[in-house]
Design a protein around this motif. Structure first.
Motif, PDB file in Angstrom:
ATOM      1  N   ASP A   1      18.408  24.689  16.101  1.00 31.56           N
ATOM      2  CA  ASP A   1      17.401  25.667  15.683  1.00 31.56           C
ATOM      3  C   ASP A   1      17.416  25.854  14.166  1.00 31.56           C
ATOM      4  OD1 ASP A   1      15.347  27.612  16.411  1.00 31.56           O
ATOM      5  OD2 ASP A   1      16.804  29.112  15.720  1.00 31.56           O
ATOM      6  N   ARG A   2      18.602  25.813  13.574  1.00 34.80           N
ATOM      7  CA  ARG A   2      18.697  25.950  12.111  1.00 34.80           C
ATOM      8  C   ARG A   2      17.977  24.818  11.387  1.00 34.80           C
ATOM      9  NH1 ARG A   2      23.676  27.963  13.782  1.00 34.80           N
ATOM     10  NH2 ARG A   2      24.817  26.002  13.523  1.00 34.80           N
ATOM     11  N   HIS A   3      17.684  23.748  12.111  1.00 36.44           N
ATOM     12  CA  HIS A   3      16.988  22.603  11.513  1.00 36.44           C
ATOM     13  C   HIS A   3      15.603  22.404  12.122  1.00 36.44           C
ATOM     14  CE1 HIS A   3      20.523  21.519   9.231  1.00 36.44           C
ATOM     15  NE2 HIS A   3      21.190  21.938  10.288  1.00 36.44           N
ATOM     16  N   GLY A   4      15.117  23.429  12.816  1.00 34.55           N
ATOM     17  CA  GLY A   4      13.774  23.382  13.385  1.00 34.55           C
ATOM     18  C   GLY A   4      13.630  22.398  14.521  1.00 34.55           C
ATOM     19  N   LEU A   5      14.712  22.171  15.272  1.00 38.31           N
ATOM     20  CA  LEU A   5      14.664  21.209  16.372  1.00 38.31           C
ATOM     21  C   LEU A   5      15.019  21.858  17.701  1.00 38.31           C
ATOM     22  CD1 LEU A   5      16.576  18.199  14.744  1.00 38.31           C
ATOM     23  CD2 LEU A   5      14.108  18.371  15.135  1.00 38.31           C
ATOM     24  N   GLU A   6      14.372  21.354  18.741  1.00 42.20           N
ATOM     25  CA  GLU A   6      14.777  21.690  20.105  1.00 42.20           C
ATOM     26  C   GLU A   6      15.845  20.675  20.515  1.00 42.20           C
ATOM     27  OE1 GLU A   6      13.559  24.155  22.012  1.00 42.20           O
ATOM     28  OE2 GLU A   6      12.134  24.815  20.492  1.00 42.20           O
ATOM     29  N   THR A   7      16.599  21.004  21.555  1.00 35.55           N
ATOM     30  CA  THR A   7      17.642  20.086  22.023  1.00 35.55           C
ATOM     31  C   THR A   7      17.067  18.720  22.377  1.00 35.55           C
ATOM     32  OG1 THR A   7      18.980  21.927  22.811  1.00 35.55           O
ATOM     33  CG2 THR A   7      19.468  19.776  23.750  1.00 35.55           C
ATOM     34  N   TRP A   8      15.939  18.702  23.086  1.00 31.77           N
ATOM     35  CA  TRP A   8      15.346  17.419  23.485  1.00 31.77           C
ATOM     36  C   TRP A   8      14.898  16.624  22.266  1.00 31.77           C
ATOM     37  CZ3 TRP A   8      10.472  16.094  22.094  1.00 31.77           C
ATOM     38  CH2 TRP A   8       9.581  17.124  21.777  1.00 31.77           C
ATOM     39  N   GLU A   9      14.426  17.317  21.220  1.00 39.81           N
ATOM     40  CA  GLU A   9      14.005  16.607  20.007  1.00 39.81           C
ATOM     41  C   GLU A   9      15.214  15.934  19.351  1.00 39.81           C
ATOM     42  OE1 GLU A   9      10.224  19.067  18.288  1.00 39.81           O
ATOM     43  OE2 GLU A   9      12.165  20.108  18.233  1.00 39.81           O
ATOM     44  N   PHE A  10      16.315  16.669  19.283  1.00 39.55           N
ATOM     45  CA  PHE A  10      17.530  16.075  18.727  1.00 39.55           C
ATOM     46  C   PHE A  10      17.966  14.871  19.551  1.00 39.55           C
ATOM     47  CE2 PHE A  10      22.085  15.494  18.424  1.00 39.55           C
ATOM     48  CZ  PHE A  10      22.241  15.364  17.057  1.00 39.55           C
ATOM     49  N   ASP A  11      17.875  14.969  20.868  1.00 35.95           N
ATOM     50  CA  ASP A  11      18.281  13.855  21.734  1.00 35.95           C
ATOM     51  C   ASP A  11      17.503  12.585  21.404  1.00 35.95           C
ATOM     52  OD1 ASP A  11      20.090  15.497  23.041  1.00 35.95           O
ATOM     53  OD2 ASP A  11      18.820  15.786  24.802  1.00 35.95           O
ATOM     54  N   VAL A  12      16.193  12.698  21.252  1.00 39.00           N
ATOM     55  CA  VAL A  12      15.368  11.530  20.952  1.00 39.00           C
ATOM     56  C   VAL A  12      15.648  11.025  19.537  1.00 39.00           C
ATOM     57  CG1 VAL A  12      13.010  10.658  20.686  1.00 39.00           C
ATOM     58  CG2 VAL A  12      13.562  12.206  22.583  1.00 39.00           C
ATOM     59  N   LEU A  13      15.667  11.941  18.579  1.00 36.64           N
ATOM     60  CA  LEU A  13      15.903  11.538  17.191  1.00 36.64           C
ATOM     61  C   LEU A  13      17.287  10.911  17.024  1.00 36.64           C
ATOM     62  CD1 LEU A  13      14.380  14.604  15.287  1.00 36.64           C
ATOM     63  CD2 LEU A  13      13.313  12.381  15.730  1.00 36.64           C
ATOM     64  N   SER A  14      18.279  11.464  17.685  1.00 40.05           N
ATOM     65  CA  SER A  14      19.631  10.914  17.531  1.00 40.05           C
ATOM     66  C   SER A  14      19.759   9.555  18.222  1.00 40.05           C
ATOM     67  CB  SER A  14      20.697  11.897  18.013  1.00 40.05           C
ATOM     68  OG  SER A  14      20.608  12.110  19.396  1.00 40.05           O
ATOM     69  N   ALA A  15      19.029   9.329  19.314  1.00 47.54           N
ATOM     70  CA  ALA A  15      19.030   8.003  19.944  1.00 47.54           C
ATOM     71  C   ALA A  15      18.467   6.975  18.970  1.00 47.54           C
ATOM     72  CB  ALA A  15      18.231   8.019  21.243  1.00 47.54           C
ATOM     73  N   LEU A  16      17.398   7.329  18.277  1.00 47.73           N
ATOM     74  CA  LEU A  16      16.818   6.433  17.279  1.00 47.73           C
ATOM     75  C   LEU A  16      17.788   6.222  16.112  1.00 47.73           C
ATOM     76  CD1 LEU A  16      13.198   7.849  17.296  1.00 47.73           C
ATOM     77  CD2 LEU A  16      13.877   5.554  18.051  1.00 47.73           C
ATOM     78  N   ARG A  17      18.438   7.280  15.675  1.00 52.85           N
ATOM     79  CA  ARG A  17      19.373   7.192  14.544  1.00 52.85           C
ATOM     80  C   ARG A  17      20.563   6.293  14.884  1.00 52.85           C
ATOM     81  NH1 ARG A  17      21.906   6.243  10.503  1.00 52.85           N
ATOM     82  NH2 ARG A  17      22.461   7.764   8.917  1.00 52.85           N
ATOM     83  N   ARG A  18      21.072   6.429  16.102  1.00 50.74           N
ATOM     84  CA  ARG A  18      22.231   5.624  16.521  1.00 50.74           C
ATOM     85  C   ARG A  18      21.870   4.144  16.671  1.00 50.74           C
ATOM     86  NH1 ARG A  18      22.597   9.771  20.285  1.00 50.74           N
ATOM     87  NH2 ARG A  18      22.085   8.301  21.945  1.00 50.74           N
ATOM     88  N   ALA A  19      20.575   3.846  16.808  1.00 53.09           N
ATOM     89  CA  ALA A  19      20.142   2.446  16.931  1.00 53.09           C
ATOM     90  C   ALA A  19      20.377   1.671  15.640  1.00 53.09           C
ATOM     91  CB  ALA A  19      18.661   2.387  17.329  1.00 53.09           C
ATOM     92  N   GLY A  20      20.566   2.373  14.542  1.00 55.89           N
ATOM     93  CA  GLY A  20      20.787   1.710  13.254  1.00 55.89           C
ATOM     94  C   GLY A  20      19.475   1.279  12.619  1.00 55.89           C
ATOM     95  N   THR A  21      19.573   0.858  11.388  1.00 55.22           N
ATOM     96  CA  THR A  21      18.396   0.447  10.634  1.00 55.22           C
ATOM     97  C   THR A  21      17.643  -0.631  11.399  1.00 55.22           C
ATOM     98  OG1 THR A  21      19.579   0.911   8.588  1.00 55.22           O
ATOM     99  CG2 THR A  21      17.624  -0.433   8.388  1.00 55.22           C
ATOM    100  N   PRO A  22      16.354  -0.532  11.550  1.00 53.75           N
ATOM    101  CA  PRO A  22      15.396   0.394  10.948  1.00 53.75           C
ATOM    102  C   PRO A  22      15.121   1.655  11.779  1.00 53.75           C
ATOM    103  CG  PRO A  22      14.197  -1.364  12.008  1.00 53.75           C
ATOM    104  CD  PRO A  22      15.665  -1.631  12.242  1.00 53.75           C
ATOM    105  N   TYR A  23      16.060   2.049  12.654  1.00 54.54           N
ATOM    106  CA  TYR A  23      15.955   3.286  13.433  1.00 54.54           C
ATOM    107  C   TYR A  23      14.722   3.297  14.325  1.00 54.54           C
ATOM    108  CZ  TYR A  23      19.057   4.335   9.556  1.00 54.54           C
ATOM    109  OH  TYR A  23      20.042   4.254   8.619  1.00 54.54           O
ATOM    110  N   ARG A  24      14.608   2.257  15.127  1.00 60.21           N
ATOM    111  CA  ARG A  24      13.475   2.195  16.055  1.00 60.21           C
ATOM    112  C   ARG A  24      13.914   1.596  17.380  1.00 60.21           C
ATOM    113  NH1 ARG A  24      10.105  -2.122  12.603  1.00 60.21           N
ATOM    114  NH2 ARG A  24      11.346  -3.939  13.149  1.00 60.21           N
ATOM    115  N   LEU A  25      13.231   2.046  18.423  1.00 59.43           N
ATOM    116  CA  LEU A  25      13.483   1.589  19.785  1.00 59.43           C
ATOM    117  C   LEU A  25      12.175   1.559  20.547  1.00 59.43           C
ATOM    118  CD1 LEU A  25      16.603   3.796  20.634  1.00 59.43           C
ATOM    119  CD2 LEU A  25      16.624   1.305  20.318  1.00 59.43           C
TER     120      LEU A  25
END
Length: 173
Positions: A53-77
């Protein structure tokens, strides 16, 4: 302070003692572990929601964004890969991607391997947001672990891994 002294009178101890008194015929030892895991999970959920919430995100939003982030550059799936990583339905994932795209956190791109397919990629804003939220989350989780020593944290992680392995094992279809 010894571990026994710290944990001697938590809420679970009171619950277990009451069950021993009321139902001495039952072995209530599983409560000593699993009730604590459940209570800790509730505290963790509240703390995580606060960090996101301090970063304007819902839990589900973090889940999706973090899955993309963990994929590594270029951060896409692919949306299919996101489905597998986040355990939601196709319709739910489409809705989530739409909402994240509206917020400028992800963008859809044509798949280089499939002209009909698309890939979901973090935008620079999405990358910055997920990185900041993750750093905040780690600080929050360190606080939740409190005064546990590094050795105790390692031991606890190992014991919880053993308890979870049967649930994470691939299931035959």
């Amino acid at each position: 302070m010894a571990h026994e002294d710290r944990a001697a009178h938590d809420e679970v101890d009171r619950i277990v003692a009451a069950w021993h008194r009321e139902r001495p015929d039952l072995d209530v030892r599983p409560l000593e572990v699993l009730s604590r895991v459940s209570r800790l999970a509730r505290h963790l959920d509240l703390a995580r929601r606060g960090a996101f919430d301090r970063h304007g995100l819902e839990t589900w939003e973090f889940d999706v964004l973090s899955a993309l982030r963990r994929a590594g550059t270029p951060y896409r799936l692919s949306p299919g890969a996101l489905l597998t990583l986040t355990l939601v339905t196709s319709g739910t994932m489409t809705n989530r991607i739409d909402r994240l795209a509206e917020k400028g956190l992800v963008e859809r791109q044509p798949s280089p391997d499939d002209r009909r397919g698309v890939l979901v990629q973090l935008t620079p804003s999405g990358l910055a947001r997920v990185d900041a939220a993750f750093a905040d989350l780690l600080d929050t989780e360190r606080t939740l672990l409190g005064d546990l020593s590094e050795q105790d944290r390692t031991q606890l992680a190992s014991l919880l891994r053993e308890a979870l392995l049967p649930f994470d094992a691939p299931h035959p279809h």
